[in-house]
Design a protein around this motif. Structure first.
Motif, PDB file in Angstrom:
ATOM      1  N   PHE A 218      60.404 109.102  33.458  1.00  0.00           N
ATOM      2  CA  PHE A 218      59.926 107.738  33.269  1.00  0.00           C
ATOM      3  C   PHE A 218      61.104 106.776  33.133  1.00  0.00           C
ATOM      4  N   GLY A 219      62.141 107.202  32.416  1.00  0.00           N
ATOM      5  CA  GLY A 219      63.324 106.380  32.258  1.00  0.00           C
ATOM      6  C   GLY A 219      63.992 106.077  33.586  1.00  0.00           C
ATOM      7  N   ALA A 220      64.070 107.086  34.474  1.00  0.00           N
ATOM      8  CA  ALA A 220      64.707 106.883  35.773  1.00  0.00           C
ATOM      9  C   ALA A 220      63.948 105.852  36.606  1.00  0.00           C
ATOM     10  N   VAL A 221      62.628 105.904  36.565  1.00  0.00           N
ATOM     11  CA  VAL A 221      61.817 104.958  37.328  1.00  0.00           C
ATOM     12  C   VAL A 221      62.053 103.532  36.824  1.00  0.00           C
ATOM     13  N   VAL A 222      62.107 103.370  35.506  1.00  0.00           N
ATOM     14  CA  VAL A 222      62.286 102.038  34.935  1.00  0.00           C
ATOM     15  C   VAL A 222      63.708 101.534  35.155  1.00  0.00           C
ATOM     16  N   TRP A 223      64.705 102.411  34.936  1.00  0.00           N
ATOM     17  CA  TRP A 223      66.093 101.987  35.073  1.00  0.00           C
ATOM     18  C   TRP A 223      66.421 101.574  36.513  1.00  0.00           C
ATOM     19  N   LEU A 224      65.934 102.351  37.477  1.00  0.00           N
ATOM     20  CA  LEU A 224      66.244 102.031  38.869  1.00  0.00           C
ATOM     21  C   LEU A 224      65.468 100.810  39.354  1.00  0.00           C
ATOM     22  N   GLY A 225      64.198 100.744  38.996  1.00  0.00           N
ATOM     23  CA  GLY A 225      63.388  99.608  39.416  1.00  0.00           C
ATOM     24  C   GLY A 225      62.790  99.805  40.800  1.00  0.00           C
ATOM     25  N   ARG A 226      61.825  98.958  41.127  1.00  0.00           N
ATOM     26  CA  ARG A 226      61.046  99.098  42.351  1.00  0.00           C
ATOM     27  C   ARG A 226      61.900  98.934  43.606  1.00  0.00           C
ATOM     28  N   GLU A 227      62.702  97.866  43.666  1.00  0.00           N
ATOM     29  CA  GLU A 227      63.460  97.580  44.882  1.00  0.00           C
ATOM     30  C   GLU A 227      64.503  98.656  45.160  1.00  0.00           C
ATOM     31  N   THR A 228      65.189  99.123  44.109  1.00  0.00           N
ATOM     32  CA  THR A 228      66.211 100.155  44.308  1.00  0.00           C
ATOM     33  C   THR A 228      65.587 101.451  44.795  1.00  0.00           C
ATOM     34  N   MET A 229      64.455 101.841  44.215  1.00  0.00           N
ATOM     35  CA  MET A 229      63.803 103.079  44.643  1.00  0.00           C
ATOM     36  C   MET A 229      63.308 102.965  46.084  1.00  0.00           C
ATOM     37  N   GLU A 230      62.872 101.777  46.448  1.00  0.00           N
ATOM     38  CA  GLU A 230      62.415 101.585  47.828  1.00  0.00           C
ATOM     39  C   GLU A 230      63.575 101.754  48.805  1.00  0.00           C
ATOM     40  N   ARG A 231      64.746 101.196  48.436  1.00  0.00           N
ATOM     41  CA  ARG A 231      65.906 101.330  49.312  1.00  0.00           C
ATOM     42  C   ARG A 231      66.419 102.757  49.374  1.00  0.00           C
ATOM     43  N   LYS A 232      66.426 103.440  48.247  1.00  0.00           N
ATOM     44  CA  LYS A 232      66.990 104.794  48.200  1.00  0.00           C
ATOM     45  C   LYS A 232      66.079 105.832  48.836  1.00  0.00           C
ATOM     46  N   PHE A 233      64.777 105.685  48.623  1.00  0.00           N
ATOM     47  CA  PHE A 233      63.863 106.754  49.031  1.00  0.00           C
ATOM     48  C   PHE A 233      62.808 106.292  50.036  1.00  0.00           C
TER      49      PHE A 233
END
Length: 364
Positions: A218-233
């Motif tokens: 849960f911490g990783a999802v919040v720390w990275l945020g929506r836009e970063t996760m979209e770009r990375k994955f």
């Protein structure tokens, strides 16, 4: 750079902000660069929530990874150990060798667990100041930190303004927010609701690994945020171009979270995580002083504030409150807002931008 972890025993009693009292306190720390009097002074680096005193170098040649800020600390780097002596100490309540909930209670001979007294960021800084006395450091060339480390820098500025010439506050605000309070409460609940948590008395038994894993994901999802996760994955499949329509992990984002969960028990002590996040809950620099400017009134050194446009947990607008307070006091301050896809963790994972700022600020 090979470094040796060190430990100092500081005589108590240490009277804590919350009313608790500790006797002798053990402090784990590391030093980088020889303590040469001809150098420009000592830089104290304050670590964040999930890191410790091992900020740079390796303990042995075969270590797979270096300290958490090795990209910034070392010969010729932003915090140049050819020019400065650098000190990093594990905070009070941490799990890196400093007295905390995993330490033995002298009254019972067993680990404190949740019987350890609640600590504040101010308590952490008071112990750091005692360590500086022990090491013969009267005044720091600079005190530097990000996240929880940035809170510590602010406490140094408020409590011991005469003991630092410069301050570098990265991704930290003058108080916690309601959102961070709620966020950390969810992470703590994930840990304490694991049956193996055993009321904090899991030492010598099994770690509450399931709770830690859930908190870390849960911490990783919040720390990275929506836009970063979209770009990375993105919504990218692990295998092939068509989904298999199963209930198992099929996407790269899910595989990433599985890796986070697997590594969590090796990186965190659950009780220390609880105590350190609780310390951030209580952090409000202006609470007792009446205003932020009043809290920082004694500090006349130079300050560098660094925020990140993508850091929605500690946004630039909140960081800028520190600039306004310092300018009201007539103290020199600069606030730089950087761009990075890493959000709150950018100062660790994207060092180039903050590194150049640090290098010039320390040398000027």
């Amino acid at each position: 750079m090979i470094v040796a972890p060190r430990t100092a025993t500081l005589p108590g009693p240490f009277r804590l902000d919350g009313g608790g009292v500790l006797g002798n306190v053990e402090v784990a720390y590391e030093e980088y660069g020889p303590p040469d009097a001809e150098r420009r002074g000592t830089v104290l680096v304050c670590h964040g929530l999930t890191t410790d005193a091992h900020a740079a170098g390796r303990h042995t040649w075969i270590d797979r990874s270096a300290g958490w800020w090795d990209a910034a600390i070392g010969p010729g780097k932003a915090v140049d150990t050819d020019r400065y002596r650098v000190l990093c100490a594990n905070v009070l309540g941490g799990a890196g060798g400093t007295t905390g909930p995993g330490s033995r209670d002298p009254r019972t001979g067993r680990p404190f667990g949740l019987r350890f007294p609640v600590v504040t960021v101010g308590d952490m800084v008071a112990v750091q100041a005692a360590l500086a006395d022990h090491l013969g450091i009267g005044r720091f060339h600079a005190v530097v930190g990000g996240c929880l480390g940035g809170f510590q820098v602010l406490e140094w500025m408020a409590r011991f303004p005469e003991r630092l010439e410069r301050a570098v506050v990265i991704s930290a605000t003058p108080r916690t927010s309601a959102h961070n309070l709620a966020f950390f409460e969810v992470l703590r609940q994930a840990i304490t609701r694991d049956p193996r948590f055993a009321g904090g008395d899991y030492y010598g038994g099994e770690l509450p690994a399931d709770g830690l894993a859930l908190a870390a994901m849960f911490g990783a999802v919040v720390w990275l945020g929506r836009e970063t996760m979209e770009r990375k994955f993105g919504v990218t499949l692990l295998e092939g171009t068509k989904p298999r329509f199963t209930l198992g992990p099929e996407f790269t984002a899910q595989a990433f979270l599985a890796q986070i969960a697997e590594n969590a028990p090796a990186r965190l002590d659950p009780n220390s995580f609880i105590y350190l996040t609780r310390a951030t809950d209580y952090f409000d620099l202006a609470r007792d002083a009446g205003s932020l400017a009043a809290a920082l009134a004694g500090f006349r050194g130079r300050t560098l504030l660094v925020s990140y446009a993508s850091d929605w947990r500690y946004p630039p607008s909140d960081v800028d409150e520190i600039r306004v307070a310092l300018e009201a006091n007539g103290a020199p301050v600069r606030h730089a807002t950087l761009e990075s896809e890493f959000g709150h963790g950018a100062f660790v994972y994207d060092v180039d931008g903050v590194g150049e700022l640090l290098r010039s600020f320390l040398a000027d």
